[in-house]
Scaffold this motif. Structure first.
Motif, PDB file in Angstrom:
ATOM      1  N   VAL A  20       0.833  -1.207   0.000  1.00 43.55           N
ATOM      2  CA  VAL A  20       0.000   0.000   0.000  1.00 43.55           C
ATOM      3  C   VAL A  20       0.866   1.255   0.000  1.00 43.55           C
ATOM      4  O   VAL A  20       0.609   2.213  -0.757  1.00 43.55           O
ATOM      5  N   ALA A  21       1.900   1.267   0.828  1.00 48.61           N
ATOM      6  CA  ALA A  21       2.785   2.435   0.906  1.00 48.61           C
ATOM      7  C   ALA A  21       3.493   2.678  -0.429  1.00 48.61           C
ATOM      8  O   ALA A  21       3.650   3.827  -0.879  1.00 48.61           O
ATOM      9  N   GLN A  22       3.945   1.593  -1.055  1.00 45.01           N
ATOM     10  CA  GLN A  22       4.606   1.743  -2.356  1.00 45.01           C
ATOM     11  C   GLN A  22       3.649   2.288  -3.409  1.00 45.01           C
ATOM     12  O   GLN A  22       4.008   3.147  -4.224  1.00 45.01           O
ATOM     13  N   ALA A  23       2.416   1.825  -3.397  1.00 45.09           N
ATOM     14  CA  ALA A  23       1.417   2.321  -4.350  1.00 45.09           C
ATOM     15  C   ALA A  23       1.093   3.789  -4.087  1.00 45.09           C
ATOM     16  O   ALA A  23       0.923   4.589  -5.029  1.00 45.09           O
ATOM     17  N   GLU A  24       1.014   4.178  -2.808  1.00 48.92           N
ATOM     18  CA  GLU A  24       0.762   5.574  -2.466  1.00 48.92           C
ATOM     19  C   GLU A  24       1.904   6.478  -2.936  1.00 48.92           C
ATOM     20  O   GLU A  24       1.676   7.587  -3.447  1.00 48.92           O
ATOM     21  N   ALA A  25       3.143   5.989  -2.767  1.00 47.34           N
ATOM     22  CA  ALA A  25       4.309   6.781  -3.190  1.00 47.34           C
ATOM     23  C   ALA A  25       4.315   6.975  -4.707  1.00 47.34           C
ATOM     24  O   ALA A  25       4.576   8.086  -5.208  1.00 47.34           O
TER      25      ALA A  25
END
Length: 443
Positions: free
Chosen positions: A167-172
């Motif tokens: 999720v964090a990678q997709a948000e970034a």
């Protein structure tokens, strides 16, 4: 090339329409055209040196005297015509006329060079808008893709198939995509402003296709030959040499003799108030004179004038050599740029097709657990890079095509067949050299 993932609204207003509008309305081209007219007037000014000047005069004089109580006064009136003409000036005027003709020709080629620069700037501005419009759409699609991947990551996390790292990678990546999209929008706004500057109106829906590739020379040798024969910078250099040679001839002619012819015809009468009668003869009188003058010493100005004119002649020849080299460099550079852009388009097409399959495969592997969300994001980023490369290469090929036309001297309204009234001062040049025009009218 039309790419399926681009919106249809990106195509409508033709490149020919933009070029036509710029040719008609661009102030730089208008100013250059007026400069040609101004230079044509210098020919008429110089030619006047070989023609006579004729003038008429009318004068009146009142005189009075007093002697005691006696008052005497009289009024005289004179009228006449004067004629002046330089019969011979050691061909100095002829040299000045030739210099004015060369400078007028130089001004005409300067206008052609300005025309090329304006039209090339229009093409560059046009393709910049097309490119940036495509980039905005591409990066918007990229943002949409990252949003879908972020939602997918969150859904997978909720069912226990994903991680918070996904999720964090997709948000970034989504944040990066949004920033990239905003940068593309800002670049598009700048390109639109540049377009309006050269074309004279805001861009509508642009169509990048054109039919001018048939004007491209078949080989670099042919391109160089065309450039040498018709590029306005080279023709301007030749005209500058002619002007400098004529200036040198005029400076040397200043050492020679000058013969002037003068003539005068007139009449007069005088009226006495006391006698209430005309006094003096009322006949016609005239005179003709011929004068010869030979310069002996002018404080060194004539010698300095000759030396300066000779230096200017040498400088014009050196400048012409530089112009040849610059045009040749432009031809070679444009030819190489066109070949390179064509190769890049072929490579980018293959890369986009292959990378599209990679993205689809990685998404399937991610769904099966064989790949991660980061793998999908990386694959999409690579696809975006390949698509942007294709957009850049397509834009570069169009600009390189017109750059090559400009380098060969064929980027003109006539060569492009634009539906416009061609700007030419040839008729004006003939009009200003009319010997008796100023006796009929003064504009």
């Amino acid at each position: 090339m039309t790419m399926a993932w681009l919106p249809a609204s990106a195509y409508a207003q033709s490149l020919t329409q933009a070029l036509t509008s710029a040719y008609t309305n661009n102030p730089d081209l208008q100013a250059s055209f007026l400069a040609v007219k101004s230079a044509a007037e210098d020919i008429a000014l110089r030619q006047a040196g070989k023609r006579p000047t004729i003038g008429a005069s009318l004068g009146s004089n009142y005189q009075w005297t007093t002697a005691g109580s006696e008052w005497n006064d009289s009024t005289s009136v004179t009228a006449g015509i004067q004629y002046n003409q330089t019969i011979f000036d050691n061909f100095q005027t002829d040299a000045h006329i030739e210099q004015a003709r060369a400078l007028a020709e130089l001004s005409k080629y300067t206008m052609r060079n300005t025309e090329q620069n304006v039209l090339l700037s229009v093409v560059d501005a046009y393709m910049s808008v097309v490119r940036d419009t495509q980039l905005v759409q591409l990066r918007q699609d990229n943002v949409t893709f990252y949003q879908a991947q972020l939602q997918s990551s969150r859904d997978r996390l909720e069912v226990g198939e994903g991680t918070r790292i996904d999720v964090a990678q997709a948000e970034a990546r989504l944040a990066q995509g949004v920033a990239s999209h905003r940068a593309a929008v800002a670049s598009l706004q700048t390109s639109q402003a540049t377009y309006q500057r050269f074309v004279g109106q805001r861009p509508g829906n642009l169509n990048a296709s054109h039919s001018y590739s048939n004007l491209v020379p078949p080989s670099i040798d042919e391109a160089l030959a065309q450039a040498e024969a018709r590029h306005p910078a080279i023709l301007s250099a030749k005209a500058s040499i002619r002007a400098a040679q004529a200036g040198s001839d005029a400076a040397q002619a200043a050492f020679g003799p000058t013969i002037n012819l003068t003539g005068q015809v007139g009449t007069g009468l005088q009226w006495s108030s006391n006698a209430q009668q005309l006094q003096g003869a009322q006949g016609i009188s005239g005179s003709v004179g011929l004068s010869l003058s030979v310069p002996i010493y002018a404080g060194g100005s004539m010698g300095a004038g000759v030396r300066k004119a000779n230096i200017e002649q040498i400088r014009s020849e050196v400048t012409a050599m530089s112009a040849y080299d610059q045009v040749r460099q432009a031809v070679v550079s444009s030819w190489s740029g066109l070949q390179n852009a064509s190769a890049q388009i072929e490579s980018a097409n293959a890369a986009v097709a292959a990378q599209q399959q990679v993205v689809e495969g990685v998404i399937q592997e991610r769904d099966l657990g064989a790949s991660t969300t980061l793998d999908v994001l990386d694959a999409q980023a690579e696809l975006t890079t390949q698509r942007e490369g294709l957009i850049q290469a397509t834009t570069s090929r169009v600009v390189a095509t017109f750059s090559l036309l400009a380098a060969t001297g064929r980027l003109s309204a006539i060569d492009l067949g634009l539906p416009v009234e061609i700007k030419s001062a040839d008729d004006y040049t003939a009009t200003v050299q009319d010997v008796w025009q100023e006796l009929r009218t003064v504009d």
